[in-house]
Design an enzyme around this catalytic site. Structure first.
Site, PDB file in Angstrom:
ATOM      1  N   ASP A  43       0.830  -1.206   0.000  1.00 12.04           N
ATOM      2  CA  ASP A  43       0.000   0.000   0.000  1.00 12.04           C
ATOM      3  C   ASP A  43       0.866   1.259   0.000  1.00 12.04           C
ATOM      4  O   ASP A  43       1.960   1.272   0.562  1.00 12.04           O
ATOM      5  CB  ASP A  43      -0.907  -0.008   1.235  1.00 12.04           C
ATOM      6  CG  ASP A  43      -2.005   1.035   1.149  1.00 12.04           C
ATOM      7  OD1 ASP A  43      -2.379   1.414   0.020  1.00 12.04           O
ATOM      8  OD2 ASP A  43      -2.484   1.479   2.204  1.00 12.04           O
ATOM      9  N   ARG A  46       0.295   5.082  -4.721  1.00 17.17           N
ATOM     10  CA  ARG A  46      -0.330   6.291  -5.283  1.00 17.17           C
ATOM     11  C   ARG A  46       0.007   7.526  -4.458  1.00 17.17           C
ATOM     12  O   ARG A  46       0.283   8.595  -5.018  1.00 17.17           O
ATOM     13  CB  ARG A  46      -1.846   6.101  -5.371  1.00 17.17           C
ATOM     14  CG  ARG A  46      -2.272   5.008  -6.345  1.00 17.17           C
ATOM     15  CD  ARG A  46      -3.744   5.056  -6.652  1.00 17.17           C
ATOM     16  NE  ARG A  46      -4.556   4.886  -5.455  1.00 17.17           N
ATOM     17  CZ  ARG A  46      -5.869   5.099  -5.413  1.00 17.17           C
ATOM     18  NH1 ARG A  46      -6.499   5.538  -6.498  1.00 17.17           N
ATOM     19  NH2 ARG A  46      -6.554   4.893  -4.300  1.00 17.17           N
ATOM     20  N   ARG A  47      -0.023   7.385  -3.139  1.00 13.20           N
ATOM     21  CA  ARG A  47       0.293   8.532  -2.285  1.00 13.20           C
ATOM     22  C   ARG A  47       1.762   8.932  -2.417  1.00 13.20           C
ATOM     23  O   ARG A  47       2.103  10.112  -2.360  1.00 13.20           O
ATOM     24  CB  ARG A  47      -0.063   8.204  -0.832  1.00 13.20           C
ATOM     25  CG  ARG A  47      -1.559   8.293  -0.557  1.00 13.20           C
ATOM     26  CD  ARG A  47      -1.902   7.796   0.824  1.00 13.20           C
ATOM     27  NE  ARG A  47      -1.796   6.348   0.915  1.00 13.20           N
ATOM     28  CZ  ARG A  47      -1.636   5.687   2.053  1.00 13.20           C
ATOM     29  NH1 ARG A  47      -1.521   6.348   3.201  1.00 13.20           N
ATOM     30  NH2 ARG A  47      -1.569   4.369   2.061  1.00 13.20           N
ATOM     31  N   SER A  88      -6.900  -5.609  -5.871  1.00 15.02           N
ATOM     32  CA  SER A  88      -8.105  -6.235  -5.327  1.00 15.02           C
ATOM     33  C   SER A  88      -9.256  -6.133  -6.326  1.00 15.02           C
ATOM     34  O   SER A  88      -9.198  -5.368  -7.301  1.00 15.02           O
ATOM     35  CB  SER A  88      -8.507  -5.550  -4.016  1.00 15.02           C
ATOM     36  OG  SER A  88      -9.042  -4.258  -4.277  1.00 15.02           O
ATOM     37  N   THR A  89     -10.310  -6.887  -6.064  1.00 12.68           N
ATOM     38  CA  THR A  89     -11.496  -6.786  -6.919  1.00 12.68           C
ATOM     39  C   THR A  89     -12.101  -5.384  -6.827  1.00 12.68           C
ATOM     40  O   THR A  89     -12.661  -4.876  -7.802  1.00 12.68           O
ATOM     41  CB  THR A  89     -12.542  -7.843  -6.498  1.00 12.68           C
ATOM     42  OG1 THR A  89     -12.699  -7.815  -5.070  1.00 12.68           O
ATOM     43  CG2 THR A  89     -12.113  -9.240  -6.910  1.00 12.68           C
ATOM     44  N   ASN A  91     -10.415  -2.662  -6.587  1.00 17.51           N
ATOM     45  CA  ASN A  91      -9.561  -1.708  -7.308  1.00 17.51           C
ATOM     46  C   ASN A  91     -10.037  -1.441  -8.732  1.00 17.51           C
ATOM     47  O   ASN A  91      -9.625  -0.453  -9.355  1.00 17.51           O
ATOM     48  CB  ASN A  91      -8.115  -2.194  -7.346  1.00 17.51           C
ATOM     49  CG  ASN A  91      -7.423  -2.124  -6.002  1.00 17.51           C
ATOM     50  OD1 ASN A  91      -6.457  -2.835  -5.752  1.00 17.51           O
ATOM     51  ND2 ASN A  91      -7.909  -1.277  -5.105  1.00 17.51           N
ATOM     52  N   PHE A  92     -10.907  -2.295  -9.256  1.00 15.52           N
ATOM     53  CA  PHE A  92     -11.467  -2.040 -10.590  1.00 15.52           C
ATOM     54  C   PHE A  92     -12.311  -0.764 -10.606  1.00 15.52           C
ATOM     55  O   PHE A  92     -12.610  -0.230 -11.681  1.00 15.52           O
ATOM     56  CB  PHE A  92     -12.326  -3.225 -11.050  1.00 15.52           C
ATOM     57  CG  PHE A  92     -11.537  -4.406 -11.547  1.00 15.52           C
ATOM     58  CD1 PHE A  92     -10.862  -4.348 -12.763  1.00 15.52           C
ATOM     59  CD2 PHE A  92     -11.468  -5.571 -10.811  1.00 15.52           C
ATOM     60  CE1 PHE A  92     -10.134  -5.436 -13.230  1.00 15.52           C
ATOM     61  CE2 PHE A  92     -10.743  -6.663 -11.268  1.00 15.52           C
ATOM     62  CZ  PHE A  92     -10.076  -6.597 -12.474  1.00 15.52           C
ATOM     63  N   ARG A 213       1.744  -4.642   6.229  1.00 17.12           N
ATOM     64  CA  ARG A 213       1.054  -3.637   5.412  1.00 17.12           C
ATOM     65  C   ARG A 213       1.834  -2.337   5.490  1.00 17.12           C
ATOM     66  O   ARG A 213       2.061  -1.805   6.572  1.00 17.12           O
ATOM     67  CB  ARG A 213      -0.378  -3.395   5.880  1.00 17.12           C
ATOM     68  CG  ARG A 213      -1.065  -2.344   4.996  1.00 17.12           C
ATOM     69  CD  ARG A 213      -2.523  -2.166   5.282  1.00 17.12           C
ATOM     70  NE  ARG A 213      -3.095  -1.250   4.298  1.00 17.12           N
ATOM     71  CZ  ARG A 213      -4.301  -1.363   3.772  1.00 17.12           C
ATOM     72  NH1 ARG A 213      -5.074  -2.364   4.121  1.00 17.12           N
ATOM     73  NH2 ARG A 213      -4.741  -0.487   2.888  1.00 17.12           N
ATOM     74  N   ILE A 220      -6.853  -4.908   7.138  1.00 16.29           N
ATOM     75  CA  ILE A 220      -6.456  -6.071   6.332  1.00 16.29           C
ATOM     76  C   ILE A 220      -6.949  -5.965   4.891  1.00 16.29           C
ATOM     77  O   ILE A 220      -6.369  -6.550   3.980  1.00 16.29           O
ATOM     78  CB  ILE A 220      -6.980  -7.368   6.987  1.00 16.29           C
ATOM     79  CG1 ILE A 220      -6.299  -7.570   8.344  1.00 16.29           C
ATOM     80  CG2 ILE A 220      -6.725  -8.577   6.107  1.00 16.29           C
ATOM     81  CD1 ILE A 220      -4.787  -7.627   8.277  1.00 16.29           C
ATOM     82  N   SER A 221      -8.034  -5.239   4.671  1.00 18.85           N
ATOM     83  CA  SER A 221      -8.562  -4.989   3.323  1.00 18.85           C
ATOM     84  C   SER A 221      -8.852  -6.270   2.539  1.00 18.85           C
ATOM     85  O   SER A 221      -8.492  -6.394   1.371  1.00 18.85           O
ATOM     86  CB  SER A 221      -7.603  -4.090   2.541  1.00 18.85           C
ATOM     87  OG  SER A 221      -7.501  -2.819   3.145  1.00 18.85           O
TER      88      SER A 221
END
Length: 264
Positions: A43, A46-47, A88-89, A91-92, A213, A220-221
Site C-alpha cells: 500500500d 499512489r500517495r 483487489s477486486t 480496485n477495478f 502492510r 487487512i482490506s
C-alpha cells in the site's frame, strides 16, 4: 538545535552507520527462527507518487521495482514463500486510466518473469491468485505463461494476488466443494478446515507467518482472510516504494521475539 544541524548534513555521511546497522540486523535475523511465509499488502504507491506530483502509474512502477528488491531479500534469508496483494477486486472501481496502466504493467512484469534469469536460477514458482476471468485477456495470457514457465520449480514461491478478494476466495472454494458433494466425490462429513484449504486458490499453502502492510493504514482490506487467522501482523507508516531492507529486517526481528500461541 542539534536536530536542525543534523537535518542539513548530507545523508551520505550517515550511510556507513546505516550499512553497519543493517549488517548487524541481518546477522541477528539469520541467527533466529525465520518465517517460512511472508505476505505483504503493498500500500502507498499512489500517495508516494502524489507526494512527488506524479501520476499514480509512476508510483506503481516504483512499487514493482521494490517488489523485485524484496524477492532478493527473501532469497538472501531463505524465506521460501512470498505472497503480495497487487490488485483487489475493489480496485477495478478506480479511474479507467489508472486501471489500464496497471494492467499494462502487470502484463509487462509477468512476461519479464518468464525470461528473468533469477527466477530460473533461484527456482521460483509463480502463482497468480484471484478471479483471473476479470482480467483483460492479454494479462491472463501473460499470467498463465509465467505460471507455466515456472511450474516445475519449488525452491521459492511467489503468489501474486490480482483481482483478488479474501471473501471471494472462500466463496469460490465453497462452490467447488458443493459441486464435488453433488457429484458424489465428497461426503458432507468429510468437510473440515483442512479440506477447505485444498480448495483455496493455492491448495495446501502454509499460512503466512507474517503479514506486513505498508502505507500507514491499519486494516487487512479483505486479504487472505482464511489464511491469516494466526499470522503476526505488522503495520508500517512508510509508503511501499520507500520500504527499506532495514524495515523488513526489523519486522522479522520483532517476529522472532514474539511468542506465537495460535489461539492457545
Amino acid at each position: 538545535m542539534i536536530y536542525g544541524i543534523l537535518s542539513h548534513v548530507p545523508k551520505i555521511f550517515f550511510k556507513p552507520a546505516y550499512d553497519l546497522y543493517e549488517r548487524y540486523l541481518l546477522e541477528k535475523v539469520k541467527a533466529g527462527v525465520l518465517p517460512k511465509h511472508v505476505a505483504i499488502i503493498m500500500d502507498g504507491n499512489r500517495r508516494w507518487a502524489k507526494k512527488r506530483e506524479k501520476p499514480p502509474w509512476y508510483g506503481h512502477l516504483f512499487g514493482s521495482k521494490k517488489l523485485e528488491e524484496i524477492l532478493e531479500w527473501c532469497h538472501e534469508l531463505g524465506i521460501r514463500i512470498l505472497t503480495v496483494y497487487a490488485f483487489s477486486t475493489e480496485n477495478f472501481k478506480r479511474s479507467k486510466e489508472e486501471v489500464e496502466r496497471l494492467m499494462q504493467l502487470f502484463e509487462q512484469k509477468f512476461r519479464e518473469l518468464v525470461t528473468d534469469k533469477r527466477v530460473h536460477e533461484y527456482g521460483v514458482r509463480v502463482n497468480v491468485i484471484g478471479r483471473k476471468e476479470l482480467l483483460p485477456k492479454s494479462v491472463r495470457d501473460a499470467a498463465e505463461e509465467a505460471e507455466r514457465a515456472t511450474r516445475k520449480y519449488n525452491n521459492y514461491v511467489l503468489n501474486v494476488a490480482i483481482a483478488y478478494g479474501g471473501r471471494s476466495e472462500i466463496v469460490d472454494a465453497v462452490k467447488d466443494i458443493v459441486r464435488d458433494v453433488m457429484d458424489g466425490k465428497l461426503r458432507v462429513e468429510d468437510i473440515d478446515e483442512e479440506l477447505l484449504k485444498k480448495y483455496l486458490y493455492v491448495p495446501n499453502m502454509p499460512d503466512p507467518d507474517i503479514v506486513i502492510r505498508t502505507g500507514g493504514e491499519v486494516r487487512i482490506s479483505n486479504f487472505l482472510l482464511y489464511q491469516i487467522a494466526y499470522s503476526e501482523l505488522f503495520f508500517v507508516d512508510v509508503y511501499f516504494p520507500e520500504f527499506r531492507k532495514i524495515d523488513f529486517l526489523r519486522i522479522i526481528r520483532e517476529f522472532q521475539k514474539r511468542e506465537r500461541r495460535f489461539g492457545r
